[in-house]
Scaffold this motif. Sequence first.
Motif, PDB file in Angstrom:
ATOM      1  N   ARG A   1      -3.718  63.345 -43.452  1.00  0.00           N
ATOM      2  CA  ARG A   1      -3.788  63.288 -44.928  1.00  0.00           C
ATOM      3  C   ARG A   1      -2.700  62.363 -45.491  1.00  0.00           C
ATOM      4  N   PHE A   2      -1.476  62.492 -44.950  1.00  0.00           N
ATOM      5  CA  PHE A   2      -0.376  61.650 -45.430  1.00  0.00           C
ATOM      6  C   PHE A   2      -0.681  60.179 -45.193  1.00  0.00           C
ATOM      7  N   CYS A   3      -1.131  59.856 -43.982  1.00  0.00           N
ATOM      8  CA  CYS A   3      -1.414  58.453 -43.650  1.00  0.00           C
ATOM      9  C   CYS A   3      -2.521  57.882 -44.531  1.00  0.00           C
ATOM     10  N   GLU A   4      -3.547  58.690 -44.782  1.00  0.00           N
ATOM     11  CA  GLU A   4      -4.639  58.229 -45.647  1.00  0.00           C
ATOM     12  C   GLU A   4      -4.150  57.990 -47.074  1.00  0.00           C
ATOM     13  N   GLU A   5      -3.312  58.925 -47.569  1.00  0.00           N
ATOM     14  CA  GLU A   5      -2.832  58.824 -48.944  1.00  0.00           C
ATOM     15  C   GLU A   5      -1.884  57.634 -49.128  1.00  0.00           C
ATOM     16  N   ALA A   6      -0.925  57.453 -48.192  1.00  0.00           N
ATOM     17  CA  ALA A   6       0.020  56.334 -48.297  1.00  0.00           C
ATOM     18  C   ALA A   6      -0.715  54.997 -48.203  1.00  0.00           C
ATOM     19  N   ARG A   7      -1.762  54.938 -47.361  1.00  0.00           N
ATOM     20  CA  ARG A   7      -2.517  53.698 -47.234  1.00  0.00           C
ATOM     21  C   ARG A   7      -3.412  53.472 -48.460  1.00  0.00           C
ATOM     22  N   ARG A   8      -3.869  54.550 -49.072  1.00  0.00           N
ATOM     23  CA  ARG A   8      -4.634  54.406 -50.325  1.00  0.00           C
ATOM     24  C   ARG A   8      -3.737  53.810 -51.416  1.00  0.00           C
TER      25      ARG A   8
ATOM     26  N   ASN B   1       8.322  61.200 -55.661  1.00  0.00           N
ATOM     27  CA  ASN B   1       8.900  59.913 -56.029  1.00  0.00           C
ATOM     28  C   ASN B   1       8.809  58.894 -54.899  1.00  0.00           C
ATOM     29  N   LEU B   2       8.852  59.372 -53.655  1.00  0.00           N
ATOM     30  CA  LEU B   2       8.691  58.454 -52.529  1.00  0.00           C
ATOM     31  C   LEU B   2       7.265  57.893 -52.532  1.00  0.00           C
ATOM     32  N   MET B   3       6.289  58.749 -52.789  1.00  0.00           N
ATOM     33  CA  MET B   3       4.898  58.283 -52.853  1.00  0.00           C
ATOM     34  C   MET B   3       4.710  57.332 -54.049  1.00  0.00           C
ATOM     35  N   GLN B   4       5.391  57.632 -55.144  1.00  0.00           N
ATOM     36  CA  GLN B   4       5.339  56.756 -56.321  1.00  0.00           C
ATOM     37  C   GLN B   4       5.924  55.378 -55.996  1.00  0.00           C
ATOM     38  N   ALA B   5       7.027  55.369 -55.243  1.00  0.00           N
ATOM     39  CA  ALA B   5       7.653  54.094 -54.854  1.00  0.00           C
ATOM     40  C   ALA B   5       6.712  53.296 -53.952  1.00  0.00           C
ATOM     41  N   ILE B   6       6.046  54.001 -53.023  1.00  0.00           N
ATOM     42  CA  ILE B   6       5.082  53.328 -52.134  1.00  0.00           C
ATOM     43  C   ILE B   6       3.978  52.673 -52.964  1.00  0.00           C
ATOM     44  N   ALA B   7       3.550  53.377 -54.014  1.00  0.00           N
ATOM     45  CA  ALA B   7       2.433  52.893 -54.836  1.00  0.00           C
ATOM     46  C   ALA B   7       2.833  51.744 -55.761  1.00  0.00           C
ATOM     47  N   THR B   8       4.073  51.751 -56.248  1.00  0.00           N
ATOM     48  CA  THR B   8       4.410  50.854 -57.369  1.00  0.00           C
ATOM     49  C   THR B   8       5.499  49.829 -57.081  1.00  0.00           C
ATOM     50  N   GLU B   9       6.184  49.948 -55.959  1.00  0.00           N
ATOM     51  CA  GLU B   9       7.347  49.086 -55.724  1.00  0.00           C
ATOM     52  C   GLU B   9       7.094  48.103 -54.580  1.00  0.00           C
ATOM     53  N   PRO B  10       6.706  46.871 -54.883  1.00  0.00           N
ATOM     54  CA  PRO B  10       6.448  45.903 -53.805  1.00  0.00           C
ATOM     55  C   PRO B  10       7.684  45.580 -52.970  1.00  0.00           C
ATOM     56  N   ARG B  11       8.883  45.842 -53.512  1.00  0.00           N
ATOM     57  CA  ARG B  11      10.101  45.564 -52.732  1.00  0.00           C
ATOM     58  C   ARG B  11      10.361  46.631 -51.662  1.00  0.00           C
ATOM     59  N   LEU B  12       9.660  47.774 -51.747  1.00  0.00           N
ATOM     60  CA  LEU B  12       9.718  48.768 -50.673  1.00  0.00           C
ATOM     61  C   LEU B  12       8.705  48.337 -49.617  1.00  0.00           C
ATOM     62  N   MET B  13       9.181  48.110 -48.404  1.00  0.00           N
ATOM     63  CA  MET B  13       8.324  47.504 -47.383  1.00  0.00           C
ATOM     64  C   MET B  13       7.201  48.454 -46.940  1.00  0.00           C
ATOM     65  N   PRO B  14       5.993  47.900 -46.705  1.00  0.00           N
ATOM     66  CA  PRO B  14       4.830  48.710 -46.321  1.00  0.00           C
ATOM     67  C   PRO B  14       4.819  49.033 -44.824  1.00  0.00           C
ATOM     68  N   HIS B  15       5.869  49.697 -44.372  1.00  0.00           N
ATOM     69  CA  HIS B  15       5.988  50.067 -42.956  1.00  0.00           C
ATOM     70  C   HIS B  15       6.773  51.364 -42.883  1.00  0.00           C
ATOM     71  N   LEU B  16       6.159  52.399 -42.320  1.00  0.00           N
ATOM     72  CA  LEU B  16       6.826  53.690 -42.169  1.00  0.00           C
ATOM     73  C   LEU B  16       6.746  54.129 -40.712  1.00  0.00           C
ATOM     74  N   HIS B  17       7.879  54.568 -40.178  1.00  0.00           N
ATOM     75  CA  HIS B  17       7.876  55.130 -38.826  1.00  0.00           C
ATOM     76  C   HIS B  17       7.893  56.649 -38.976  1.00  0.00           C
ATOM     77  N   LEU B  18       6.871  57.297 -38.421  1.00  0.00           N
ATOM     78  CA  LEU B  18       6.663  58.726 -38.643  1.00  0.00           C
ATOM     79  C   LEU B  18       7.062  59.555 -37.431  1.00  0.00           C
ATOM     80  N   SER B  19       7.754  60.653 -37.704  1.00  0.00           N
ATOM     81  CA  SER B  19       8.110  61.588 -36.634  1.00  0.00           C
ATOM     82  C   SER B  19       6.957  62.583 -36.483  1.00  0.00           C
ATOM     83  N   LEU B  20       5.918  62.190 -35.735  1.00  0.00           N
ATOM     84  CA  LEU B  20       4.718  63.036 -35.583  1.00  0.00           C
ATOM     85  C   LEU B  20       4.823  63.953 -34.363  1.00  0.00           C
ATOM     86  N   GLN B  21       5.220  63.399 -33.218  1.00  0.00           N
ATOM     87  CA  GLN B  21       5.491  64.105 -31.957  1.00  0.00           C
ATOM     88  C   GLN B  21       4.253  64.588 -31.205  1.00  0.00           C
ATOM     89  N   HIS B  22       3.194  65.018 -31.900  1.00  0.00           N
ATOM     90  CA  HIS B  22       1.988  65.460 -31.176  1.00  0.00           C
ATOM     91  C   HIS B  22       0.811  65.503 -32.123  1.00  0.00           C
TER      92      HIS B  22
END
Length: 419
Positions: A279-286, A238-259
Amino acid sequence: MDRRAPVFHTLGCRLNAYETEAMRELSAAAGVENAVVVNTCAVTAEAVRKARQEIRKLRRENPNAKVIVTGCAAQTEPETFRDMAEVDLVIGNTEKMQPETWARMGPDFIGETEKVQVDDIMSVTETAGHLIDGFGTRSRAYVQVQNGCDHRCTFCIIPYGRGNSRSVPAGVVVDQIKRLVDRGYNEVVLTGVDLTSWGADLPGAPRLGDLVMRILKLVPDLPRLRISSIDSIEADENLMQAIATEPRLMPHLHLSLQHGDDLILKRMKRRHLRDDAIRFCEEARRLRPDMTYGADIIAGFPTETEAHFENSLKLVEECGLTWLHVFPYSARQGTPAARMPQLDGATIKARAARLRQAGDAAVARHLSEQIGREHHILMENPRMGRTEQFTEVTFAVDQAEGQIVTARITGQDGRQLRV
């Protein structure tokens, strides 16, 4: 008799700043006077050293005030602050959110108060109902929806300062956001210690994406919703669905990658590998082509070789990261990583500098790409606002604070955009 309202000093994260506002309200309701409250951070040994330094300075500046120490460092090592002559009271992270704690410091309280009030935070099962309507700027409000963490990364002391993960029920969050929108806020940011674990302890175990979708559906007048730091491996459907379909969800994510190296990620006890992050970054940007990423990356983790470090450097390009938070590794007593073979300080510092250079180059690229584009900019003050991607924009003429202004970008100075 000094009747001053308490003075608060916040060290560390946005959540600490949020909780300071809650303490300000609690202390005012209890009538607490002439106190200095230091809300500490425990993320590194350096953070604790800075807390001690700040406490000594505040005691010199306020010789007659009661000095109260709270926050994560007070929770994880209360004896450190108990033993400081400058400190009158040490309060844990749970206790600081309880009205009765502050009532014991009010002028009407009769009786003794123990110097250390720190209970076992692992026994806490609920988030305190301290909901601050409108903490932040006049344009943006922060809403705490989660606290604590169930994971045990080998470098991190925070679960011992914050306890296990607990969530604020969705209905409570929605009601608060409705109040914020009614008060004129145009952007709300969801915050927590481990935000993507939201809901696991609630009936039916909803996910963060469910909360996001519910907020956007039930608060249709909210112009902008932003989520703070997430663990990408826990991003739900549902988070990925919101990224894809909800313009009110801002297109900026801070990721806890660490390494960026698989072996180091395993030694950190992270739950993702480098390919998962890419993979996540590519998919969210797609799904959302204008998506930008921030990321936490640690330089100089124990056993990190030059080849391991190079994989972190490459991750900046491979994930398309823009806003880097680079942490030079600092051994934290009480964590497994502190017992691993350590790198020398000069190597750690040099690698952190190289990562920051890569981050600066990524920011420069991002800024250059925005020139000529039109952006919707939320004004934080009359001359500065932020785009939907959280990029700062400066204006030559005053704008209405708190409003969303549409403008075309004409230039940049390496850190900010200009219109």
